[in-house]
Design a protein around this motif. Sequence first.
Motif, PDB file in Angstrom:
ATOM      1  N   PHE A  49       7.837  63.952  50.210  1.00 47.42           N
ATOM      2  CA  PHE A  49       7.199  63.413  51.410  1.00 47.42           C
ATOM      3  C   PHE A  49       5.727  63.813  51.379  1.00 47.42           C
ATOM      4  N   ILE A  50       4.837  62.861  51.563  1.00 46.14           N
ATOM      5  CA  ILE A  50       3.405  63.135  51.678  1.00 46.14           C
ATOM      6  C   ILE A  50       2.996  62.701  53.086  1.00 46.14           C
ATOM      7  N   VAL A  51       2.587  63.672  53.927  1.00 45.57           N
ATOM      8  CA  VAL A  51       2.342  63.406  55.340  1.00 45.57           C
ATOM      9  C   VAL A  51       0.948  63.909  55.729  1.00 45.57           C
ATOM     10  N   ASP A  52       0.216  63.086  56.448  1.00 45.90           N
ATOM     11  CA  ASP A  52      -1.106  63.450  56.960  1.00 45.90           C
ATOM     12  C   ASP A  52      -0.962  64.626  57.930  1.00 45.90           C
ATOM     13  N   GLU A  53      -1.809  65.650  57.762  1.00 45.49           N
ATOM     14  CA  GLU A  53      -1.737  66.830  58.644  1.00 45.49           C
ATOM     15  C   GLU A  53      -1.933  66.464  60.108  1.00 45.49           C
ATOM     16  N   GLU A  54      -2.696  65.409  60.381  1.00 42.90           N
ATOM     17  CA  GLU A  54      -3.011  65.022  61.758  1.00 42.90           C
ATOM     18  C   GLU A  54      -1.769  64.608  62.549  1.00 42.90           C
ATOM     19  N   ILE A  55      -0.739  64.135  61.860  1.00 41.87           N
ATOM     20  CA  ILE A  55       0.446  63.645  62.581  1.00 41.87           C
ATOM     21  C   ILE A  55       1.636  64.597  62.449  1.00 41.87           C
TER      22      ILE A  55
END
Length: 203
Positions: free
Chosen positions: A162-168
């Motif tokens: 999983f690659i997830v933006d830190e902002e969300i």
Amino acid sequence: MISIDPSLQSERDNYKLLIGSIIPRPIAFVTTLSESGVLNAAPFSYFSIVSSSPPMLSIAVQRKNGVAKDTARNATARGELVVHIVDESMAAAVNETAANLPPEESEIALTSLTKVASEVIAVPGIREAKVRMECVLEKLVTLGGTEDAPTTDLLIARVVRFIVDEEIYEEGRIDPVKLNPVSRLAGSSYAGLGKMFEIERPQ
């Protein structure tokens, strides 16, 4: 109520009832690599979760005149794909990739989207997506039509990263408002997240 027998009407009429009633549908923006190394990208709204242990997704890719689309063919040949969640900021660009291009041309070239190397598979992802899932093909199931001429390639993809933006990302959870996903309706219509409400599940 109107009673409709799907066997007595055309595929197109059944399609209209399905996409008009099963809404909203999340959109999987899928990248794959052809055997010659061309990056293919396409959106699919016949998309859902299959399992969380291990994490698996389903993407139904409809064949065109009985011929498998690039996404299904590439995923089968290489055994890898990247699934991105489409948000409002990238919806217009993703829509451009639905164009019918020959296999030797990349849909990404039609857009301002940028490819980025994946961490554990060879297929690149798209940098602009707030969530992308690097996947391996767990299983391909052909469905519909006849055994010799199916109409659908059902991809079961197992998530390996999983690659997830830190902002969300907040304490292991995705903030839906910050993700700002878009969903598919019928025709040319899309929808944003819209009204949210909570109902406690029974014990």
